[in-house]
Design a protein around this motif. Structure first.
Motif, PDB file in Angstrom:
ATOM      1  N   GLY A   1       1.747   6.560  -7.300  1.00 36.84           N
ATOM      2  CA  GLY A   1       0.508   7.176  -7.767  1.00 36.84           C
ATOM      3  C   GLY A   1      -0.651   6.214  -7.869  1.00 36.84           C
ATOM      4  O   GLY A   1      -1.653   6.506  -8.512  1.00 36.84           O
ATOM      5  N   VAL A   2      -0.520   5.075  -7.211  1.00 38.13           N
ATOM      6  CA  VAL A   2      -1.522   4.015  -7.349  1.00 38.13           C
ATOM      7  C   VAL A   2      -2.236   3.809  -6.013  1.00 38.13           C
ATOM      8  O   VAL A   2      -1.609   3.816  -4.961  1.00 38.13           O
ATOM      9  CB  VAL A   2      -0.847   2.693  -7.787  1.00 38.13           C
ATOM     10  CG1 VAL A   2      -1.802   1.517  -7.687  1.00 38.13           C
ATOM     11  CG2 VAL A   2      -0.313   2.836  -9.211  1.00 38.13           C
ATOM     12  N   TYR A   3      -3.535   3.627  -6.068  1.00 41.08           N
ATOM     13  CA  TYR A   3      -4.275   3.258  -4.864  1.00 41.08           C
ATOM     14  C   TYR A   3      -4.913   1.894  -5.112  1.00 41.08           C
ATOM     15  O   TYR A   3      -5.114   1.481  -6.263  1.00 41.08           O
ATOM     16  CB  TYR A   3      -5.370   4.289  -4.553  1.00 41.08           C
ATOM     17  CG  TYR A   3      -6.709   3.924  -5.125  1.00 41.08           C
ATOM     18  CD1 TYR A   3      -7.000   4.179  -6.456  1.00 41.08           C
ATOM     19  CD2 TYR A   3      -7.676   3.287  -4.337  1.00 41.08           C
ATOM     20  CE1 TYR A   3      -8.217   3.815  -7.001  1.00 41.08           C
ATOM     21  CE2 TYR A   3      -8.901   2.916  -4.884  1.00 41.08           C
ATOM     22  CZ  TYR A   3      -9.162   3.180  -6.214  1.00 41.08           C
ATOM     23  OH  TYR A   3     -10.359   2.801  -6.751  1.00 41.08           O
ATOM     24  N   PHE A   4      -5.208   1.186  -4.057  1.00 39.49           N
ATOM     25  CA  PHE A   4      -6.046  -0.009  -4.181  1.00 39.49           C
ATOM     26  C   PHE A   4      -6.847  -0.185  -2.896  1.00 39.49           C
ATOM     27  O   PHE A   4      -6.397   0.205  -1.820  1.00 39.49           O
ATOM     28  CB  PHE A   4      -5.223  -1.262  -4.513  1.00 39.49           C
ATOM     29  CG  PHE A   4      -4.220  -1.662  -3.468  1.00 39.49           C
ATOM     30  CD1 PHE A   4      -2.929  -1.187  -3.512  1.00 39.49           C
ATOM     31  CD2 PHE A   4      -4.566  -2.539  -2.445  1.00 39.49           C
ATOM     32  CE1 PHE A   4      -1.989  -1.554  -2.553  1.00 39.49           C
ATOM     33  CE2 PHE A   4      -3.635  -2.926  -1.494  1.00 39.49           C
ATOM     34  CZ  PHE A   4      -2.332  -2.428  -1.540  1.00 39.49           C
ATOM     35  N   ALA A   5      -8.028  -0.692  -3.058  1.00 40.07           N
ATOM     36  CA  ALA A   5      -8.924  -0.889  -1.920  1.00 40.07           C
ATOM     37  C   ALA A   5     -10.000  -1.879  -2.338  1.00 40.07           C
ATOM     38  O   ALA A   5     -10.348  -1.957  -3.522  1.00 40.07           O
ATOM     39  CB  ALA A   5      -9.563   0.440  -1.504  1.00 40.07           C
ATOM     40  N   PRO A   6     -10.537  -2.630  -1.379  1.00 37.06           N
ATOM     41  CA  PRO A   6     -11.649  -3.522  -1.713  1.00 37.06           C
ATOM     42  C   PRO A   6     -12.788  -2.714  -2.328  1.00 37.06           C
ATOM     43  O   PRO A   6     -13.021  -1.568  -1.937  1.00 37.06           O
ATOM     44  CB  PRO A   6     -12.059  -4.108  -0.354  1.00 37.06           C
ATOM     45  CG  PRO A   6     -10.865  -3.933   0.513  1.00 37.06           C
ATOM     46  CD  PRO A   6     -10.169  -2.700   0.039  1.00 37.06           C
TER      47      PRO A   6
ATOM     48  N   SER B   1      -5.800   1.556  -9.247  1.00 35.30           N
ATOM     49  CA  SER B   1      -5.359   2.343 -10.396  1.00 35.30           C
ATOM     50  C   SER B   1      -4.752   1.391 -11.411  1.00 35.30           C
ATOM     51  O   SER B   1      -4.114   0.403 -11.043  1.00 35.30           O
ATOM     52  CB  SER B   1      -4.311   3.368  -9.978  1.00 35.30           C
ATOM     53  OG  SER B   1      -4.738   4.113  -8.863  1.00 35.30           O
ATOM     54  N   ALA B   2      -4.942   1.703 -12.678  1.00 35.77           N
ATOM     55  CA  ALA B   2      -4.472   0.786 -13.717  1.00 35.77           C
ATOM     56  C   ALA B   2      -3.373   1.413 -14.569  1.00 35.77           C
ATOM     57  O   ALA B   2      -3.118   0.949 -15.683  1.00 35.77           O
ATOM     58  CB  ALA B   2      -5.642   0.365 -14.588  1.00 35.77           C
ATOM     59  N   SER B   3      -2.733   2.435 -14.047  1.00 35.03           N
ATOM     60  CA  SER B   3      -1.661   3.063 -14.820  1.00 35.03           C
ATOM     61  C   SER B   3      -0.480   2.109 -14.963  1.00 35.03           C
ATOM     62  O   SER B   3      -0.257   1.242 -14.113  1.00 35.03           O
ATOM     63  CB  SER B   3      -1.175   4.325 -14.113  1.00 35.03           C
ATOM     64  OG  SER B   3      -2.237   5.196 -13.857  1.00 35.03           O
TER      65      SER B   3
ATOM     66  N   SER C   1       1.226   3.805  -3.255  1.00 38.02           N
ATOM     67  CA  SER C   1       0.869   5.220  -3.133  1.00 38.02           C
ATOM     68  C   SER C   1       1.944   6.103  -3.751  1.00 38.02           C
ATOM     69  O   SER C   1       1.642   7.081  -4.445  1.00 38.02           O
ATOM     70  CB  SER C   1       0.679   5.580  -1.650  1.00 38.02           C
ATOM     71  OG  SER C   1       0.481   6.966  -1.510  1.00 38.02           O
TER      72      SER C   1
ATOM     73  N   ASP D   1       0.836  -1.203   0.000  1.00 41.41           N
ATOM     74  CA  ASP D   1       0.000   0.000   0.000  1.00 41.41           C
ATOM     75  C   ASP D   1       0.873   1.256   0.000  1.00 41.41           C
ATOM     76  O   ASP D   1       0.629   2.202  -0.760  1.00 41.41           O
ATOM     77  CB  ASP D   1      -0.908  -0.033   1.239  1.00 41.41           C
ATOM     78  CG  ASP D   1      -1.880   1.136   1.255  1.00 41.41           C
ATOM     79  OD1 ASP D   1      -2.415   1.472   0.194  1.00 41.41           O
ATOM     80  OD2 ASP D   1      -2.079   1.729   2.334  1.00 41.41           O
TER      81      ASP D   1
ATOM     82  N   ASP E   1     -16.400  -1.168  -3.294  1.00 38.11           N
ATOM     83  CA  ASP E   1     -17.459  -0.691  -2.407  1.00 38.11           C
ATOM     84  C   ASP E   1     -18.538  -1.729  -2.176  1.00 38.11           C
ATOM     85  O   ASP E   1     -19.185  -1.762  -1.127  1.00 38.11           O
ATOM     86  CB  ASP E   1     -18.100   0.574  -2.999  1.00 38.11           C
ATOM     87  CG  ASP E   1     -17.211   1.789  -2.789  1.00 38.11           C
ATOM     88  OD1 ASP E   1     -16.356   1.721  -1.880  1.00 38.11           O
ATOM     89  OD2 ASP E   1     -17.360   2.768  -3.531  1.00 38.11           O
TER      90      ASP E   1
END
Lengths: 232, 215
Positions: A182-187, A198-200, A179, A175, A189
């Protein structure tokens, strides 16, 4: 009889009336035409040289127009300390230097963007020459380390290209590192089994600096062109 | 001859700056936090829009009056003076105090600062997550309880991020935070690039980045 003599030269300021006689032409009209012809030939050759060499010189100095977004800081790419390859070997930024490194954050149960991106990366690599491929590494960092164990991740990435490498680590370390890329990830909603992320695609240059970020929909032709431009 | 022309062009570009650009400094950090309405707000939520980030403790009070006034002025002037085309603009204030599971804390801070929750919203999360995000991602100091009265000490200012998630401006409080003119002027430069850097014109903009921004 008075002998004709050439007038004696006098200082210019001596008399305003002492205007020197007109000089005979130094060249004959034929010689003048020859000089003009030579000038025209010289100009024509210069224009020809410009037309032939100009585009090559411009191409030589023209910067590559990247399909991705170019970053302009020379700051080193964030460290991947704390993450390991699927072989168990720690990821070292020093060991990656000298190669172009393409980093993607995804997971093996990802239903859409991960397989699409990995397939595009495989086609990109296939479009490079063997010499170019040797200097490009593709890393997929798992954002789902709870389900992506090393064998699963290794099997997933190598199914796209045997040279692709899986990287994983504890979720908190992943995590923090994501970050900084520039990438986030989370379960998601909805509380399902998918993970929003993020898929960059991120490109690290051979100097170890973050150089280019591509959107998920970049074409493999554009990506290959950018990767070639990143190669030393 | 061609080389000389290129050199002269580069010199002219650098001196007269016929096209102005903001540098692409680095990637803005990724995050997933909650907003003042309790919904998830992530770095992808602002993708495609220009975002001006600010940073403040929940009980910032008088320390943030100048920055809040600047944000309010920027929001007002952007509508009238900056043509971003189809690209949106928003302000996001990151709460420097932990707000674990309690978005009402964010809502209260947003109300005090005048944030409407749409064009200007507050977001927050756990203390450690925010410290990492603000400290390592946005390169700003933050120290809970380190102020003279025990309040959160921080390094106020703004960060301008484009729709690709790239930092285009970093403004420290002492120099520009109260200066809405500078922020609006930079937004106009960014808006011009967003509107015009397409097709053949993108070459000129890349040249501007090359000549004006590279270290």
């Amino acid at each position: 009889m008075t002998a004709l003599r050439a007038p004696t030269p006098r200082p210019a300021a001596e008399s305003a009336r002492d205007v020197p006689p007109p000089r005979p032409p130094r060249h004959r009209p034929g010689a003048l035409a020859l000089r003009h012809s030579r000038s025209l030939v010289t100009i024509a050759l210069a224009v020809l040289a410009l037309l032939v060499a100009g585009p090559r010189v411009v191409a030589r100095f023209q910067p590559h127009l990247y399909a991705g977004t170019v970053l302009q800081s020379d700051r080193p790419a964030p460290s991947l300390d704390g993450l390991t390859f699927t072989s168990g070997q720690p990821v070292s930024m020093e060991a990656l230097e000298g190669d172009v490194v393409l980093v993607f954050f995804g997971y093996t149960n990802c239903p859409d963007v991960c397989p699409t991106t990995m397939a595009a990366l495989a086609r990109t690599m296939a479009g490079l020459s063997p010499g170019e491929r040797d200097r490009v590494r593709v890393l997929m960092v798992s954002v789902d380390p709870a389900r992506d164990d090393a064998p699963t991740l290794a099997g997933y990435v190598t199914s796209f290209d045997p040279a692709f490498e899986g990287v994983l680590g504890p979720v908190d370390v992943t995590d923090r590192i994501a970050s900084l890329y520039g990438v986030y990830f989370a379960p998601d909603d909805a509380g399902g089994s998918t993970i929003d992320h993020s898929a960059s695609l991120i490109g690290i240059g051979p100097d170890g600096a973050l150089r280019v970020v591509w959107p998920p929909n970049v074409t493999e032709q554009a990506l290959a062109s950018d990767v070639r431009a990143l190669l030393p | 001859m061609v080389v000389a022309a290129v050199v002269v062009a580069a010199f002219a570009f650098t001196v007269w700056q016929p096209i102005q650009v903001l540098p692409r400094i680095e990637l803005a950090p990724g995050y997933a936090l909650v907003d003042q309405r309790g919904g998830q707000y992530t770095s992808e939520s602002g993708r495609g829009s220009v975002t001006l980030y600010s940073f403040a403790p929940l009980d910032c009070g008088a320390r943030c009056e100048a920055a809040d006034a600047t944000v309010a002025e920027v929001l007002q002037r952007v509508t009238a003076e900056v043509d971003l085309g189809n690209v949106g603009f928003r302000v996001v204030t990151i709460a420097l105090d932990p707000v674990d599971g309690d978005p009402s804390l964010l809502a209260g801070a947003a109300q005090r600062s005048g944030a409407d929750g749409e064009r200007w919203r507050w977001i927050g999360g756990s203390g450690e997550r925010v410290r990492t995000l603000v400290g390592s991602g946005f390169h700003r100091s933050i120290a809970a309880g380190a102020g003279t009265g025990g309040e959160t000490a921080f390094d106020p200012g703004f960060v301008l991020v484009d729709g690709n998630g790239v930092i285009r401006g970093d403004y420290r409080y002492r120099t520009t935070a109260p200066d809405a003119d500078k922020l609006v002027a930079n937004l106009q430069v960014l808006a011009s690039e967003i509107r015009n850097a397409h097709g053949a014109a993108s070459v000129a903009y890349e040249a501007a980045h090359l000549f004006l921004c590279y270290p």
